[in-house]
Motif scaffolding. Structure first.
Motif, PDB file in Angstrom:
ATOM      1  N   ALA A 139      26.964 -44.784  19.054  1.00 30.80           N
ATOM      2  CA  ALA A 139      27.701 -45.144  18.080  1.00 30.80           C
ATOM      3  C   ALA A 139      27.409 -46.154  17.467  1.00 30.80           C
ATOM      4  CB  ALA A 139      29.131 -45.018  18.844  1.00 30.80           C
ATOM      5  N   ALA A 140      26.959 -47.294  18.069  1.00 33.20           N
ATOM      6  CA  ALA A 140      26.788 -48.610  17.549  1.00 33.20           C
ATOM      7  C   ALA A 140      25.805 -48.642  16.416  1.00 33.20           C
ATOM      8  CB  ALA A 140      26.517 -49.737  18.757  1.00 33.20           C
ATOM      9  N   LEU A 141      24.625 -47.622  16.632  1.00 31.47           N
ATOM     10  CA  LEU A 141      23.518 -47.455  15.911  1.00 31.47           C
ATOM     11  C   LEU A 141      23.882 -46.747  14.599  1.00 31.47           C
ATOM     12  CD1 LEU A 141      20.744 -47.304  18.474  1.00 31.47           C
ATOM     13  CD2 LEU A 141      21.271 -49.160  17.080  1.00 31.47           C
ATOM     14  N   GLY A 142      25.198 -46.002  14.648  1.00 32.18           N
ATOM     15  CA  GLY A 142      25.325 -45.082  13.562  1.00 32.18           C
ATOM     16  C   GLY A 142      25.143 -43.556  14.147  1.00 32.18           C
ATOM     17  N   LEU A 143      24.732 -43.431  15.173  1.00 28.92           N
ATOM     18  CA  LEU A 143      24.301 -42.174  15.723  1.00 28.92           C
ATOM     19  C   LEU A 143      25.480 -41.821  16.539  1.00 28.92           C
ATOM     20  CD1 LEU A 143      20.853 -43.008  16.817  1.00 28.92           C
ATOM     21  CD2 LEU A 143      21.276 -41.830  14.872  1.00 28.92           C
ATOM     22  N   GLN A 144      25.375 -40.460  17.083  1.00 35.91           N
ATOM     23  CA  GLN A 144      26.128 -39.967  18.328  1.00 35.91           C
ATOM     24  C   GLN A 144      25.499 -39.211  19.381  1.00 35.91           C
ATOM     25  OE1 GLN A 144      29.259 -41.093  18.692  1.00 35.91           O
ATOM     26  NE2 GLN A 144      30.013 -41.550  16.581  1.00 35.91           N
ATOM     27  N   ALA A 145      26.096 -39.053  20.395  1.00 37.31           N
ATOM     28  CA  ALA A 145      25.417 -38.317  21.408  1.00 37.31           C
ATOM     29  C   ALA A 145      26.432 -37.314  21.796  1.00 37.31           C
ATOM     30  CB  ALA A 145      25.116 -39.412  22.799  1.00 37.31           C
ATOM     31  N   HIS A 146      26.058 -35.942  22.472  1.00 37.27           N
ATOM     32  CA  HIS A 146      26.706 -35.077  22.786  1.00 37.27           C
ATOM     33  C   HIS A 146      26.294 -34.695  24.071  1.00 37.27           C
ATOM     34  CE1 HIS A 146      29.641 -31.525  21.744  1.00 37.27           C
ATOM     35  NE2 HIS A 146      29.406 -31.818  22.994  1.00 37.27           N
ATOM     36  N   ALA A 147      26.950 -35.044  25.168  1.00 35.86           N
ATOM     37  CA  ALA A 147      26.481 -34.374  26.705  1.00 35.86           C
ATOM     38  C   ALA A 147      26.894 -32.893  26.723  1.00 35.86           C
ATOM     39  CB  ALA A 147      27.478 -35.041  27.597  1.00 35.86           C
ATOM     40  N   MET A 148      26.195 -32.425  27.538  1.00 34.73           N
ATOM     41  CA  MET A 148      26.364 -30.646  27.686  1.00 34.73           C
ATOM     42  C   MET A 148      26.130 -30.555  29.198  1.00 34.73           C
ATOM     43  SD  MET A 148      23.951 -29.379  24.572  1.00 34.73           S
ATOM     44  CE  MET A 148      22.985 -30.997  24.503  1.00 34.73           C
ATOM     45  N   ALA A 149      26.935 -29.756  29.699  1.00 33.93           N
ATOM     46  CA  ALA A 149      26.982 -29.168  31.182  1.00 33.93           C
ATOM     47  C   ALA A 149      26.342 -27.888  31.151  1.00 33.93           C
ATOM     48  CB  ALA A 149      28.274 -29.289  31.965  1.00 33.93           C
ATOM     49  N   GLY A 150      26.393 -27.186  30.100  1.00 32.54           N
ATOM     50  CA  GLY A 150      26.031 -26.013  29.500  1.00 32.54           C
ATOM     51  C   GLY A 150      24.584 -25.912  29.452  1.00 32.54           C
ATOM     52  N   PHE A 151      23.701 -25.955  30.686  1.00 32.37           N
ATOM     53  CA  PHE A 151      22.303 -25.772  30.696  1.00 32.37           C
ATOM     54  C   PHE A 151      21.868 -25.182  32.001  1.00 32.37           C
ATOM     55  CE2 PHE A 151      20.345 -29.314  33.185  1.00 32.37           C
ATOM     56  CZ  PHE A 151      21.596 -29.863  33.611  1.00 32.37           C
ATOM     57  N   ASP A 152      20.849 -24.738  32.002  1.00 24.49           N
ATOM     58  CA  ASP A 152      20.329 -23.855  33.535  1.00 24.49           C
ATOM     59  C   ASP A 152      19.558 -24.942  34.046  1.00 24.49           C
ATOM     60  OD1 ASP A 152      18.979 -22.576  35.214  1.00 24.49           O
ATOM     61  OD2 ASP A 152      18.628 -20.711  34.058  1.00 24.49           O
ATOM     62  N   ALA A 153      20.332 -25.542  35.225  1.00 17.89           N
ATOM     63  CA  ALA A 153      19.895 -26.592  35.902  1.00 17.89           C
ATOM     64  C   ALA A 153      18.322 -26.166  36.705  1.00 17.89           C
ATOM     65  CB  ALA A 153      20.747 -27.127  36.974  1.00 17.89           C
ATOM     66  N   ALA A 154      18.427 -25.276  37.181  1.00 16.68           N
ATOM     67  CA  ALA A 154      17.216 -24.692  37.887  1.00 16.68           C
ATOM     68  C   ALA A 154      16.171 -24.446  37.103  1.00 16.68           C
ATOM     69  CB  ALA A 154      17.404 -23.361  38.833  1.00 16.68           C
ATOM     70  N   ALA A 155      16.299 -23.865  35.969  1.00 16.06           N
ATOM     71  CA  ALA A 155      15.167 -23.829  34.769  1.00 16.06           C
ATOM     72  C   ALA A 155      14.856 -25.397  34.409  1.00 16.06           C
ATOM     73  CB  ALA A 155      15.863 -23.107  33.532  1.00 16.06           C
ATOM     74  N   ALA A 156      15.798 -26.195  34.145  1.00 15.61           N
ATOM     75  CA  ALA A 156      15.020 -27.383  33.925  1.00 15.61           C
ATOM     76  C   ALA A 156      14.459 -28.225  35.042  1.00 15.61           C
ATOM     77  CB  ALA A 156      16.502 -28.346  33.375  1.00 15.61           C
ATOM     78  N   ARG A 157      14.904 -28.017  36.400  1.00 15.77           N
ATOM     79  CA  ARG A 157      13.971 -28.604  37.394  1.00 15.77           C
ATOM     80  C   ARG A 157      12.789 -28.089  37.445  1.00 15.77           C
ATOM     81  NH1 ARG A 157      14.884 -31.073  42.078  1.00 15.77           N
ATOM     82  NH2 ARG A 157      17.391 -30.659  42.030  1.00 15.77           N
ATOM     83  N   SER A 158      12.615 -26.861  37.181  1.00 17.13           N
ATOM     84  CA  SER A 158      11.270 -26.150  37.199  1.00 17.13           C
ATOM     85  C   SER A 158      10.579 -26.392  35.836  1.00 17.13           C
ATOM     86  CB  SER A 158      11.607 -24.538  37.258  1.00 17.13           C
ATOM     87  OG  SER A 158      10.451 -24.018  36.556  1.00 17.13           O
ATOM     88  N   ALA A 159      11.300 -26.395  34.744  1.00 17.76           N
ATOM     89  CA  ALA A 159      10.410 -26.662  33.543  1.00 17.76           C
ATOM     90  C   ALA A 159       9.611 -28.027  33.311  1.00 17.76           C
ATOM     91  CB  ALA A 159      11.070 -26.380  32.334  1.00 17.76           C
ATOM     92  N   PHE A 160      10.621 -29.107  33.955  1.00 17.92           N
ATOM     93  CA  PHE A 160      10.146 -30.702  33.856  1.00 17.92           C
ATOM     94  C   PHE A 160       9.734 -31.156  35.252  1.00 17.92           C
ATOM     95  CE2 PHE A 160      13.022 -30.203  30.134  1.00 17.92           C
ATOM     96  CZ  PHE A 160      12.135 -30.683  29.274  1.00 17.92           C
ATOM     97  N   ALA A 161       9.409 -30.145  36.268  1.00 12.60           N
ATOM     98  CA  ALA A 161       8.916 -30.629  37.614  1.00 12.60           C
ATOM     99  C   ALA A 161       9.830 -31.605  38.335  1.00 12.60           C
ATOM    100  CB  ALA A 161       7.412 -31.029  37.396  1.00 12.60           C
ATOM    101  N   VAL A 162      11.165 -31.574  38.041  1.00 11.88           N
ATOM    102  CA  VAL A 162      11.783 -32.516  38.705  1.00 11.88           C
ATOM    103  C   VAL A 162      12.011 -32.210  40.337  1.00 11.88           C
ATOM    104  CG1 VAL A 162      14.262 -33.382  38.937  1.00 11.88           C
ATOM    105  CG2 VAL A 162      13.261 -32.567  36.683  1.00 11.88           C
TER     106      VAL A 162
END
Ligand SMILES: Cc1cc2nc3c(=O)[nH]c(=O)nc-3n(C[C@H](O)[C@H](O)[C@H](O)COP(=O)(O)O)c2cc1C
Length: 211
Positions: A139-162
């Motif tokens: 916000a200080a930079l004139g941007l905004q961030a929007h957090a999301m719980a709506g994602f597939d955590a297992a798929a994210a773990r696998s896709a990014f090798a977490v």
């Protein structure tokens, strides 16, 4: 006198006409200016922005100063493949608007204390705190961030090798805010709906639970 390290974009408040929090008591302007838009312009993040966002996250407080937060960074211009991958693990509703973000991040929390192996009870807490600071810096930079719980955590773990011992926590869309009219009607209406919160007395119990 200018110094090379001060050659950053000027801090400008986020342009959010009518989106400022209608705070019941005076709060720091930056907190009132932060909000979660769904209309992003599709512009890449300005030069130097990602460093400043992550630096803000870096200075969050954390239990035992363990700093359990991690962020996978996918800028639309610099990491286009990761951007597409992260977009792909979002819920379809989020994907529809988040595709216009300048960057997508995945926050990831360490789950165990590296010094003794005990479960890290405050890993998610501290990762959220770092994300909140990142959102304020946006916000200080004139941007905004929007957090999301709506994602597939297992798929994210696998896709990014977490690896084990780390939990994907939230996806975060960051960018320059676009006009509500750029969204489909239902989403545009949410973009301009009054901002609401439960009153203080609903969550603060002075002197004990339910005071
Ligand atoms: C952890 C977290 C998860 C969220 N998940 C979603 C989401 O999946 N989709 C969405 O559109 N908004 C999501 N939001 C945004 C919230 O709906 C939003 O923060 C809330 O309505 C308050 O609005 P404000 O941030 O503009 O003050 C999420 C926010 C947080 C902090």
């Amino acid at each position: 006198m200018s110094h090379p390290e001060t050659h950053h974009a000027a801090l400008t408040p986020a342009p959010a006409p009518g989106r400022e929090a209608p705070a019941a008591h005076p709060i720091a302007p930056l907190i009132a200016q932060r909000w979660s838009p769904r209309s992003f312009t599709g512009a890449p993040l300005p030069p130097g922005a990602i460093e400043r966002l992550l630096e803000a996250a870096r200075w969050a407080a954390s239990s035992n100063n363990l700093q359990p937060w991690h962020f996978i960074v996918a800028r639309r211009d610099a990491e286009p493949e990761a951007f597409a991958t992260l977009l792909g693990v979002l819920s379809p509703n989020n994907r529809d608007w988040a595709r216009q973000a300048g960057a997508l991040l995945l926050s990831v929390a360490r789950t165990h204390n590296p010094t003794n192996g005990n479960p890290l009870r405050h890993g998610w807490h501290d990762t959220g705190a770092a994300t909140a600071l990142l959102a304020l810096q946006a916000a200080a930079l004139g941007l905004q961030a929007h957090a999301m719980a709506g994602f597939d955590a297992a798929a994210a773990r696998s896709a990014f090798a977490v690896p084990e011992g780390f939990d994907p926590v939230a996806a975060i869309a960051i960018g320059e805010v676009g006009p509500p009219e750029a969204l489909p009607e239902a989403l545009a209406a949410r973009e301009t709906a009054p901002r609401q919160r439960r009153p203080i007395e609903a969550f603060a119990f002075f002197g004990g639970w339910r005071g």
